[in-house]
Design a protein around this motif. Sequence first.
Motif, PDB file in Angstrom:
ATOM      1  N   SER A 110     -34.378   8.885  -2.136  1.00  0.00           N
ATOM      2  CA  SER A 110     -35.571   9.397  -2.020  1.00  0.00           C
ATOM      3  C   SER A 110     -35.911  10.568  -3.029  1.00  0.00           C
ATOM      4  O   SER A 110     -36.780  10.759  -3.524  1.00  0.00           O
ATOM      5  CB  SER A 110     -35.742   9.972  -0.628  1.00  0.00           C
ATOM      6  OG  SER A 110     -34.736  10.850  -0.221  1.00  0.00           O
ATOM      7  N   TYR A 114     -38.719  10.353  -5.909  1.00  0.00           N
ATOM      8  CA  TYR A 114     -39.597  11.595  -5.924  1.00  0.00           C
ATOM      9  C   TYR A 114     -39.551  11.953  -7.552  1.00  0.00           C
ATOM     10  O   TYR A 114     -40.745  12.289  -8.062  1.00  0.00           O
ATOM     11  CB  TYR A 114     -39.263  12.631  -4.882  1.00  0.00           C
ATOM     12  CG  TYR A 114     -40.006  13.679  -5.072  1.00  0.00           C
ATOM     13  CD1 TYR A 114     -41.446  13.791  -4.550  1.00  0.00           C
ATOM     14  CD2 TYR A 114     -39.315  14.945  -5.442  1.00  0.00           C
ATOM     15  CE1 TYR A 114     -42.165  15.036  -4.936  1.00  0.00           C
ATOM     16  CE2 TYR A 114     -40.323  16.370  -5.813  1.00  0.00           C
ATOM     17  CZ  TYR A 114     -41.552  16.216  -5.317  1.00  0.00           C
ATOM     18  OH  TYR A 114     -42.499  17.148  -5.423  1.00  0.00           O
ATOM     19  N   PHE A 177     -38.212   3.222  -1.655  1.00  0.00           N
ATOM     20  CA  PHE A 177     -38.757   4.741  -1.550  1.00  0.00           C
ATOM     21  C   PHE A 177     -39.925   4.960  -2.948  1.00  0.00           C
ATOM     22  O   PHE A 177     -40.899   5.515  -2.436  1.00  0.00           O
ATOM     23  CB  PHE A 177     -37.800   5.751  -1.791  1.00  0.00           C
ATOM     24  CG  PHE A 177     -36.739   6.021  -0.588  1.00  0.00           C
ATOM     25  CD1 PHE A 177     -37.174   6.066   0.501  1.00  0.00           C
ATOM     26  CD2 PHE A 177     -35.522   5.586  -0.936  1.00  0.00           C
ATOM     27  CE1 PHE A 177     -36.262   6.493   1.567  1.00  0.00           C
ATOM     28  CE2 PHE A 177     -34.595   5.809   0.067  1.00  0.00           C
ATOM     29  CZ  PHE A 177     -35.081   6.083   1.675  1.00  0.00           C
ATOM     30  N   LEU A 208     -40.557  13.965   2.517  1.00  0.00           N
ATOM     31  CA  LEU A 208     -39.600  13.283   3.500  1.00  0.00           C
ATOM     32  C   LEU A 208     -40.188  12.987   4.533  1.00  0.00           C
ATOM     33  O   LEU A 208     -39.872  11.880   5.101  1.00  0.00           O
ATOM     34  CB  LEU A 208     -38.442  14.307   3.342  1.00  0.00           C
ATOM     35  CG  LEU A 208     -37.034  13.525   3.921  1.00  0.00           C
ATOM     36  CD1 LEU A 208     -36.585  12.462   2.702  1.00  0.00           C
ATOM     37  CD2 LEU A 208     -35.867  14.698   4.198  1.00  0.00           C
ATOM     38  N   LEU A 211     -41.942   9.763   4.478  1.00  0.00           N
ATOM     39  CA  LEU A 211     -41.009   8.294   4.315  1.00  0.00           C
ATOM     40  C   LEU A 211     -40.124   7.965   5.368  1.00  0.00           C
ATOM     41  O   LEU A 211     -39.478   7.274   5.357  1.00  0.00           O
ATOM     42  CB  LEU A 211     -40.011   8.761   3.222  1.00  0.00           C
ATOM     43  CG  LEU A 211     -40.622   9.436   1.953  1.00  0.00           C
ATOM     44  CD1 LEU A 211     -39.471   9.647   0.839  1.00  0.00           C
ATOM     45  CD2 LEU A 211     -41.375   8.110   1.039  1.00  0.00           C
TER      46      LEU A 211
END
Length: 295
Positions: A110, A114, A177, A208, A211
């Motif tokens: 993740s 990002y 992700f 987060l 997700l």
Amino acid sequence: MTVLSPAARPPAKPRAPRGTRAGGRLATALKYATLVLASAVVVVPLAAILLTSLRTGKEVSKDPGLALPHDWLNFHNYTVAFTDGHMVRALLNTAFILVFSVAGTVLIGSMTAYAVDRFHFRFKKLVLGAFLVASLVPSVTTQVATYRIVNDLGVMDTRWAPVLLYMGTDIVSIYIFLQFIRSIPVSLDEAARLDGASSFTIYRRIILPLLKPAIATVVIVKGVAIYNDFYIPFLYMPSEELGTISTSLFRFKGPYGAHWEVISAGAALVIVPSLLVFLALQRCIYNGFAAGATK
């Protein structure tokens, strides 16, 4: 009682030609036949393992096929497989590797997704291309170099060796992700930056939590893959006391090579946990994949 005139009656629906109706029935029959065949391919081996695990050695030697056991409550084979196969120790080793590997995969995947999506830097396309190339390279071809790296790190024959390998080689999770993060509006980041939030705060407080579907998908898919993996634990944890579910079952086959009823009981013990988890979380799997496909 009113009688409608021929002009006021609704027009009759045209009937489909006989050839079209026959073709539709044939397509339906083929569809269900394919589903039955696919189900049989999956169910028959599981049924063979379950039935064999409940039979005695004499019953298996007399009829090794899909015969029904004489005693449906014969759990002696499970007792032997559980004790002699060291299943408790194997479950603990597998749980240790599973928890740390999945947690590290979610965190690293993740964060990487990002950074790749939200930050602009040089060679960004080159990095994405490198990820794609890395996912296409067979892992077996790099095992010599990987083995030397793990050995030089001093984690060989420890439970941390597969943990590091599982966390650092999952490119698919990064792409999962990445697809979800691209659907999150950048305006949320900009609003948080106006309030003085840092990049890490934005990731932790905004990105987060959004997700969760992707995290559920990665946890389930990655967890099942780690639970079923044999190659990495067998190569990097050769000690018997560090055996996982898969390697313990493989070593258990040695003294019971001819006793298929005991081996089937050990295989059933390995299958049951992952099967229960899948049945309990199958909706999360399907929803996660469907959400990722539409984003």
